[in-house]
Design an enzyme around this catalytic site. Structure first.
Site, mmCIF file in Angstrom:
data_model
loop_
_atom_site.group_PDB
_atom_site.id
_atom_site.type_symbol
_atom_site.label_atom_id
_atom_site.label_comp_id
_atom_site.label_asym_id
_atom_site.label_seq_id
_atom_site.Cartn_x
_atom_site.Cartn_y
_atom_site.Cartn_z
ATOM 1 N N ASP A 83 15.463 7.746 13.209
ATOM 2 C CA ASP A 83 14.431 8.521 13.903
ATOM 3 C C ASP A 83 14.876 8.897 15.314
ATOM 4 O O ASP A 83 14.607 9.997 15.793
ATOM 5 C CB ASP A 83 13.117 7.740 13.958
ATOM 6 C CG ASP A 83 12.454 7.689 12.588
ATOM 7 O OD1 ASP A 83 11.570 6.847 12.401
ATOM 8 O OD2 ASP A 83 12.839 8.491 11.714
ATOM 9 N N LYS A 161 6.077 0.031 -16.377
ATOM 10 C CA LYS A 161 6.340 0.104 -14.940
ATOM 11 C C LYS A 161 7.173 1.366 -14.722
ATOM 12 O O LYS A 161 8.365 1.407 -15.019
ATOM 13 C CB LYS A 161 7.086 -1.145 -14.474
ATOM 14 C CG LYS A 161 7.260 -1.224 -12.982
ATOM 15 C CD LYS A 161 7.643 -2.629 -12.589
ATOM 16 C CE LYS A 161 7.925 -2.838 -11.120
ATOM 17 N NZ LYS A 161 8.203 -1.747 -10.263
HETATM 18 S S1 IVH Z 1 0.160 -2.044 -10.315
HETATM 19 C C1 IVH Z 1 -1.205 -4.707 -6.949
HETATM 20 N N1 IVH Z 1 1.065 -0.678 -12.360
HETATM 21 O O1 IVH Z 1 5.567 -0.918 -9.069
HETATM 22 C C2 IVH Z 1 -0.598 -4.007 -8.087
HETATM 23 N N2 IVH Z 1 2.377 -0.729 -10.374
HETATM 24 O O2 IVH Z 1 6.879 -3.237 -7.873
HETATM 25 C C3 IVH Z 1 -0.049 -2.721 -7.703
HETATM 26 N N3 IVH Z 1 4.424 0.601 -10.495
HETATM 27 O O3 IVH Z 1 4.252 -0.507 -5.841
HETATM 28 C C4 IVH Z 1 0.753 -2.046 -8.670
HETATM 29 N N4 IVH Z 1 4.145 1.329 -12.550
HETATM 30 O O4 IVH Z 1 4.694 1.595 -7.217
HETATM 31 C C5 IVH Z 1 1.282 -1.070 -11.094
HETATM 32 N N5 IVH Z 1 1.728 0.512 -14.236
HETATM 33 C C6 IVH Z 1 1.943 0.125 -12.986
HETATM 34 C C7 IVH Z 1 3.090 0.532 -12.260
HETATM 35 C C8 IVH Z 1 3.257 0.082 -10.954
HETATM 36 C C9 IVH Z 1 4.910 1.354 -11.482
HETATM 37 C C10 IVH Z 1 5.059 0.381 -9.174
HETATM 38 C C11 IVH Z 1 4.137 0.559 -7.997
HETATM 39 C C12 IVH Z 1 4.251 -0.720 -7.217
HETATM 40 C C13 IVH Z 1 5.546 -1.278 -7.711
HETATM 41 C C14 IVH Z 1 5.619 -2.765 -7.534
#
Ligand code: IVH
Length: 725
Positions: A83, A161
């Site tokens: 930055d 995920k």
């Molecule tokens: S739930 C508190 N569901 O994974 C729970 N996350 O490693 C919040 N992500 O920051 C997340 N697919 O960007 C959730 N089906 C899914 C997801 C997911 C991808 C990502 C999300 C999160 C990261 C955590």
């Protein structure tokens, strides 16, 4: 203007001052001393940079760090250092506008929050997830949950995920009012303008269910589909820009683009995975929340399972790991969540992650193997692509024997040599890529690869213009190029001539039956049947396919002609805007450049192609053979561009969108925004203080919309084109 800028600003004055001082000092010293001082001063003087040099150096450095960050995923400096460099460059450019360049990182801020985005404070922190890397860890998570549930039965929801980046979307009375990145979980960046261009994000919800839609936050993952990722990288390579390392980096880089129109072009997608009202969840179970999200217009990933035991979760994880390559997007594991929201609240969270959820991460899909040789393939535009032939190795269920090395610069960056052991990885791209060389395994017998200076197929001259990464065979009659052009012309997304595959193309070229794509339309059954291993029946089928291809749409034809820089999307834009090959051929660079989404480089390449008399004759012969070169009305309504052919005019101040944002959203769906109202205008979108354009619209009877009505149109269109997950 800062002090630095004032002093550094006048290059010649500073230089003269230095030389005068230098001479004066030199006079007062002995000859030997004088010589040494002179040398030192000259060295110091030449080290002192001019502002122009400093700006150039900063630009080069910033670009390098952006590349390290986005492309190679391995930053060398902190965000703060980055930055600081960017701010210094901005200062210089503000003080010396003549030093600004259109490609400066200050205009195309490649990522970090510069001046472009406001900070966004999350009402509830966006937590992360704890990770598990094997089945035992997953079982331990289950044991912890069972203990916390104290004997009560409960279910899990297992979902994919998605490998993208999380977004928080805010709706007020059913209308999207803000979208933000996660940032550090507490503070993200307000990327509302960019978020509005994502077609799978509804701008207005379908139903708001009384209170539920009043003040709603939806969280989910923005991602770039594999195919889109390939397209973006191909375009970047053509434009001599570094490739993105994986779809996640491409999505992150895209969302932080300052120009929403670039974001619109890149085509991000979004899967929702959570709905919150104020600071609470309003469904008894996570599953119901997902179902409601689907009903109100979100894409929710359909690969999910309600599991009553951890064994069922494990089965889902294993099944999806095997299916992983069939998905259109990248995943890096499975997220397992306790279904009951009451139990979720009871289990609570640590500072970092909830206790009721865990990520089960799939192992990286990497393998090491040896490079047997590096060969060079010649594409339809003559581009030479080096490809590594590998000792075949098992990788995620398939045998891999080749990996692309993209171009000469990539080979040098990786320092890949023939006989090297390399680590390869499957990530987003269809063909695995070489990640790095395993240097410990080097024996000294490895040989450095040299790009050929002649075409490996026809021996033609190879040229790599200064500043470009791609080397090309420039021979007009190169059979490798012709073969690639024929295959491209016949491919599914172009003229769709099934049966015209590699072997047949080679035979037709070798026998000199086909010398360009128009010759396909002169083929006779006897010509094909006479070729080795060709039966009359398959020849007849092929000719029927060729005949059918004559009525393919104009965008397929333009794409099939294989102009440089003209991919499927650009071909669609050209077809919609010019509506016939003849009109396109007669268009000037200026007219092409004026089409939104067509940049100067593409405009020039298109013009170059039509200016080549060989191509002019080719088009003429295609038309004479009966190939349709006019656009069919139905194309204007194709799913790819739901607002194609619709012309909008914007006037006045809209309540929630800036003009740029409204324009980007309309154009993302294929509509055009013109500056003045005429009979051709389909809609005038009027906000506060609308002026004469509104009067003209009323006078001409053009339909006038306010912002909510515009959103309805955009939304209605989105429903028709929604992907099925
Ligand atoms: S739930 C508190 N569901 O994974 C729970 N996350 O490693 C919040 N992500 O920051 C997340 N697919 O960007 C959730 N089906 C899914 C997801 C997911 C991808 C990502 C999300 C999160 C990261 C955590």
């Amino acid at each position: 203007m800062s002090k630095q800028n004032c002093t550094g600003g006048d290059k010649s004055a500073a230089r003269v001052a230095q030389l005068v001082t230098l001479r004066y000092d030199a006079c007062t010293q002995s000859k030997k001393d004088q010589a040494r001082t002179l040398e030192l001063m000259v060295r110091r003087a030449s080290k002192k940079k001019t502002v122009a040099e400093e700006a150039e150096q900063l630009r080069a450095e910033l670009r390098r760090h952006e590349e390290l960050y986005y492309v190679y995923d391995s930053p060398e400096i902190s965000d703060a250092e980055y930055d600081a460099m960017l701010t210094r460059l901005q200062e210089i450019e503000e003080a010396h506008p003549e030093l600004q360049t259109p490609d400066s990182p200050t205009v195309r801020v490649g990522g970090r929050s510069a001046e472009g985005f406001d900070e966004f404070l999350h009402r509830r922190p966006m937590l992360s997830l704890d990770n598990s890397y094997n089945i035992e860890e997953l079982r331990r998570f289950d044991e912890r949950c069972r203990k916390l549930a104290e004997g009560r039965a409960f279910d899990y929801v297992a979902e994919l995920k998605i490998d993208g980046l999380s977004l928080s979307l805010h709706y007020e009375r059913g209308v999207l009012i803000a979208g933000a990145t996660r940032g550090d979980g507490w503070r993200g960046e307000d990327v509302t303008g960019n978020v509005r261009t994502i077609r799978s994000i509804p701008l207005r919800l379908k139903e708001t269910n009384g209170n539920l839609g009043k003040d709603l936050e939806v969280r989910g993952e923005a991602y770039i589909a594999r195919e889109t990722f390939e397209r973006i990288n191909a375009e970047r390579e053509e434009a001599s820009e570094a490739r993105f390392a994986n779809p996640r980096n491409a999505a992150a880089g895209t969302l932080r683009q300052l120009d929403p129109r670039i974001v619109a072009r890149r085509k991000l997608s979004f899967f929702a995975y959570d709905a919150l009202a104020g600071d609470r969840k309003f469904f008894a179970t996570h599953r119901e929340g997902l179902q409601w999200l689907e009903r109100i217009g979100f894409q929710v990933n359909s690969h999910r399972a309600l599991c009553s035991s951890i064994e069922e979760v494990i089965e889902f994880c294993n099944r999806m790991e095997a299916e992983r390559d069939k998905l259109q997007y990248e995943i890096d594991g499975v997220v397992v969540k306790v279904n009951s929201t009451a139990l979720q609240d009871e289990f609570g969270q640590t500072t970092k992650a909830p206790r009721w959820a865990i990520a089960y991460k799939y192992p990286a899909r990497q393998a090491t193997t040896q490079v047997l040789s590096i060969v060079v393939q010649v594409g339809r535009t003559g581009a030479l692509t080096p490809v590594a032939n590998l000792q075949p190795v098992q990788l995620a269920g398939t045998v891999v024997a080749r990996a692309t090395l993209h171009n000469e610069d990539e080979i040098r960056r990786l320092d890949v040599r023939v006989s090297d052991w390399v680590m390869i990885e499957k990530s987003g791209e269809i063909i695995p890529k070489v990640l790095k060389v395993v240097e410990q395994k080097r024996t000294g017998a490895e040989t450095i690869f040299q790009m050929p200076t002649e075409c490996p197929v026809c021996g033609g001259h190879v040229s790599r213009p200064e500043g470009e990464v791609v080397a090309r065979c420039v021979a007009a009659d190169c059979p490798a190029q012709l073969k690639a052009r024929l295959l491209h012309f016949a491919s599914r997304r172009a003229m769709r001539i099934e049966g015209l595959g590699e072997a047949l193309a080679e035979q037709l070229i070798a026998k000199k039956i086909v010398g360009d794509v128009a010759d396909i339309y002169n083929l006779k059954v006897e010509d094909v049947a006479a070729l080795e291993r060709r039966a009359e029946k398959s020849a007849t089928n092929l000719l029927a396919q060729i005949e059918r291809s004559k009525t393919r749409d104009l965008n397929n034809l333009i794409f099939g002609l294989g102009l440089r820089h003209v991919g499927e999307r650009t071909a669609g834009i050209l077809a919609r805007n010019f509506r016939s090959l003849e009109r396109l051929a007669a268009t000037s660079v200026e007219e092409l450049d004026a089409v939104h989404e067509i940049g100067l480089t593409v405009a020039e390449r298109v013009r170059d192609w039509f200016d080549d008399p060989t191509n002019g004759r080719l088009c003429e012969r295609l038309r004479a053979a009966g190939v349709r070169t006019e656009m069919e009305a139905s194309v204007a309504r194709s799913g790819d561009a739901p607002l194609a052919g619709k012309q909008f005019v914007l006037t006045g101040k809209l309540p929630t969108m800036t003009r740029d944002e409204a324009q980007a959203v309309i154009e993302a769906q294929g509509g055009r925004v013109a500056s003045s109202v005429s009979k051709k205008t389909d809609y005038v979108v009027a906000g506060d203080d609308a002026g004469s354009k509104l009067d003209k619209a009323i006078q001409l009877g053009v339909e006038v919309l306010d912002e909510p009505q515009l959103l309805e149109i955009l939304n209605g269109q989105m429903d028709e084109t929604r992907e099925v997950a």
